[in-house]
Scaffold this active site. Structure first.
Site, PDB file in Angstrom:
ATOM      1  N   ASP A  36       0.847  -1.202   0.000  1.00  0.00           N
ATOM      2  CA  ASP A  36       0.000   0.000   0.000  1.00  0.00           C
ATOM      3  C   ASP A  36       0.885   1.255   0.000  1.00  0.00           C
ATOM      4  O   ASP A  36       0.708   2.180  -0.805  1.00  0.00           O
ATOM      5  CB  ASP A  36      -0.883  -0.038   1.262  1.00  0.00           C
ATOM      6  N   SER A 119      -3.158  -9.880   1.942  1.00  0.00           N
ATOM      7  CA  SER A 119      -3.341 -10.290   3.344  1.00  0.00           C
ATOM      8  C   SER A 119      -2.195 -11.102   3.937  1.00  0.00           C
ATOM      9  O   SER A 119      -2.237 -11.417   5.133  1.00  0.00           O
ATOM     10  CB  SER A 119      -4.641 -11.089   3.547  1.00  0.00           C
ATOM     11  N   THR A 120      -1.204 -11.484   3.139  1.00  0.00           N
ATOM     12  CA  THR A 120      -0.156 -12.388   3.661  1.00  0.00           C
ATOM     13  C   THR A 120       1.021 -11.655   4.294  1.00  0.00           C
ATOM     14  O   THR A 120       1.965 -12.299   4.761  1.00  0.00           O
ATOM     15  CB  THR A 120       0.390 -13.290   2.536  1.00  0.00           C
ATOM     16  N   GLY A 121       0.982 -10.362   4.326  1.00  0.00           N
ATOM     17  CA  GLY A 121       2.066  -9.603   4.971  1.00  0.00           C
ATOM     18  C   GLY A 121       1.627  -9.150   6.352  1.00  0.00           C
ATOM     19  O   GLY A 121       1.410  -9.962   7.260  1.00  0.00           O
ATOM     20  N   TYR A 123      -1.138  -8.420   7.453  1.00  0.00           N
ATOM     21  CA  TYR A 123      -2.410  -9.044   7.911  1.00  0.00           C
ATOM     22  C   TYR A 123      -2.271 -10.514   8.291  1.00  0.00           C
ATOM     23  O   TYR A 123      -3.239 -11.126   8.765  1.00  0.00           O
ATOM     24  CB  TYR A 123      -3.508  -8.814   6.878  1.00  0.00           C
TER      25      TYR A 123
HETATM   26  N1  APR Z   1       5.485  -5.119  -4.628  1.00  0.00           N
HETATM   27  C1  APR Z   1       4.897  -6.333  -4.551  1.00  0.00           C
HETATM   28  N2  APR Z   1       4.568  -6.929  -3.393  1.00  0.00           N
HETATM   29  C2  APR Z   1       4.884  -6.262  -2.259  1.00  0.00           C
HETATM   30  C3  APR Z   1       5.496  -4.991  -2.254  1.00  0.00           C
HETATM   31  C4  APR Z   1       5.807  -4.427  -3.513  1.00  0.00           C
HETATM   32  N3  APR Z   1       6.397  -3.219  -3.630  1.00  0.00           N
HETATM   33  N4  APR Z   1       5.651  -4.602  -0.951  1.00  0.00           N
HETATM   34  C5  APR Z   1       5.166  -5.597  -0.188  1.00  0.00           C
HETATM   35  N5  APR Z   1       4.714  -6.599  -0.960  1.00  0.00           N
HETATM   36  C6  APR Z   1       4.105  -7.871  -0.573  1.00  0.00           C
HETATM   37  C7  APR Z   1       4.390  -8.389   0.818  1.00  0.00           C
HETATM   38  O1  APR Z   1       5.688  -8.998   0.881  1.00  0.00           O
HETATM   39  C8  APR Z   1       3.273  -9.409   0.938  1.00  0.00           C
HETATM   40  O2  APR Z   1       3.648 -10.586   0.243  1.00  0.00           O
HETATM   41  O3  APR Z   1       2.699  -7.704  -0.603  1.00  0.00           O
HETATM   42  C9  APR Z   1       2.117  -8.752   0.166  1.00  0.00           C
HETATM   43  C10 APR Z   1       1.036  -8.137   1.052  1.00  0.00           C
HETATM   44  O4  APR Z   1       1.656  -7.606   2.214  1.00  0.00           O
HETATM   45  P1  APR Z   1       1.189  -6.197   2.861  1.00  0.00           P
HETATM   46  O5  APR Z   1       1.585  -5.112   1.960  1.00  0.00           O
HETATM   47  O6  APR Z   1       1.688  -6.192   4.255  1.00  0.00           O
HETATM   48  O7  APR Z   1      -0.409  -6.264   2.823  1.00  0.00           O
HETATM   49  P2  APR Z   1      -1.428  -7.046   3.773  1.00  0.00           P
HETATM   50  O8  APR Z   1      -0.827  -8.229   4.439  1.00  0.00           O
HETATM   51  O9  APR Z   1      -2.651  -7.240   2.916  1.00  0.00           O
HETATM   52  O10 APR Z   1      -1.755  -5.992   4.928  1.00  0.00           O
HETATM   53  C11 APR Z   1      -2.499  -4.844   4.573  1.00  0.00           C
HETATM   54  O11 APR Z   1      -0.842  -3.359   5.436  1.00  0.00           O
HETATM   55  O12 APR Z   1       0.214  -1.728   4.258  1.00  0.00           O
HETATM   56  C12 APR Z   1      -0.810  -1.968   5.135  1.00  0.00           C
HETATM   57  O13 APR Z   1      -2.414  -0.271   4.591  1.00  0.00           O
HETATM   58  C13 APR Z   1      -2.143  -1.668   4.524  1.00  0.00           C
HETATM   59  O14 APR Z   1      -3.282  -1.876   6.599  1.00  0.00           O
HETATM   60  C14 APR Z   1      -3.037  -2.511   5.373  1.00  0.00           C
HETATM   61  C15 APR Z   1      -2.192  -3.772   5.598  1.00  0.00           C
END
Ligand code: APR
Length: 173
Positions: A36, A119-121, A123
């Protein structure tokens, strides 16, 4: 076979020249960390301005905006479930994210799109189960919509790549 239109790519999603990239957002749609944060940084402040006008997004839903300074023309923002152990309909909400993103893509005549591992980061959704849901929904969308040409599942770490490779091996009937 739908699988020849699914591609796994080790990349930063903000660098891809697909028509739409999917953002793993939060309910406010006002930016955050992870992918995000990367998408908002790369798109520039106009993205946040448009997101403000959308007045948030429910978990499992998705909303579309312009891509601004991104190479992608559109960003599809979706809000995945926060993992709470698997007894709070997390799998259904995650499947809904993919379904809604594909619906918006088809409605907007988008033919190529890229997803982060929603959702795998932050979340905390288990990567293997999330990958299985993503591949199942992608196969269904590609079968139902021949006009969808390419779906890229972006792997930002090795564990995510492994999870998608495993998911692709199983032909869920
Ligand atoms: N490009 C591709 N994938 C990425 C990038 C990028 N630049 N940055 C991170 N990722 C990957 C992470 O490694 C993970 O595999 O995106 C996936 C989702 O991880 P998060 O970004 O943490 O998203 P999520 O787990 O859905 O959590 C959402 O995190 O950033 C906040 O505002 C967002 O509150 C929300 C929460």
């Amino acid at each position: 076979m739908a699988d020849n239109r699914i591609e796994l790519l080790d990349s930063d999603i903000t660098t891809l020249t697909v028509e739409a990239i999917v953002n793993a957002a939060n309910n406010s749609l006002l930016g955050g960390g992870g992918v995000d944060g990367a998408i908002h940084r790369a798109a520039g402040s106009e993205l946040l301005t448009e997101c403000r006008s959308l007045r948030g997004c429910a978990t499992g839903q998705a909303k579309i905006t312009g891509g601004y300074q991104l190479l992608a023309k559109h960003v599809i923002h979706t809000v995945g479930p926060i993992w709470k152990g698997g007894r709070d309909n997390e799998a259904e909400f995650l499947a809904s994210c993919y379904k809604r993103c594909f619906e918006l893509a088809v409605e907007n005549k988008i033919k190529t799109m890229a997803f982060p591992a929603i959702s795998t980061g932050i979340y905390g959704f288990p990567k293997q189960e999330a990958a299985a849901i993503a591949i199942r929904e992608a196969r269904a969308a590609l079968t139902a919509n021949p006009e969808l040409e390419k779906i890229i599942m972006v792997c930002f770490n090795h564990e995510t790549r492994q999870a998608y490779e495993t998911a692709l091996k199983y032909n869920v009937r």
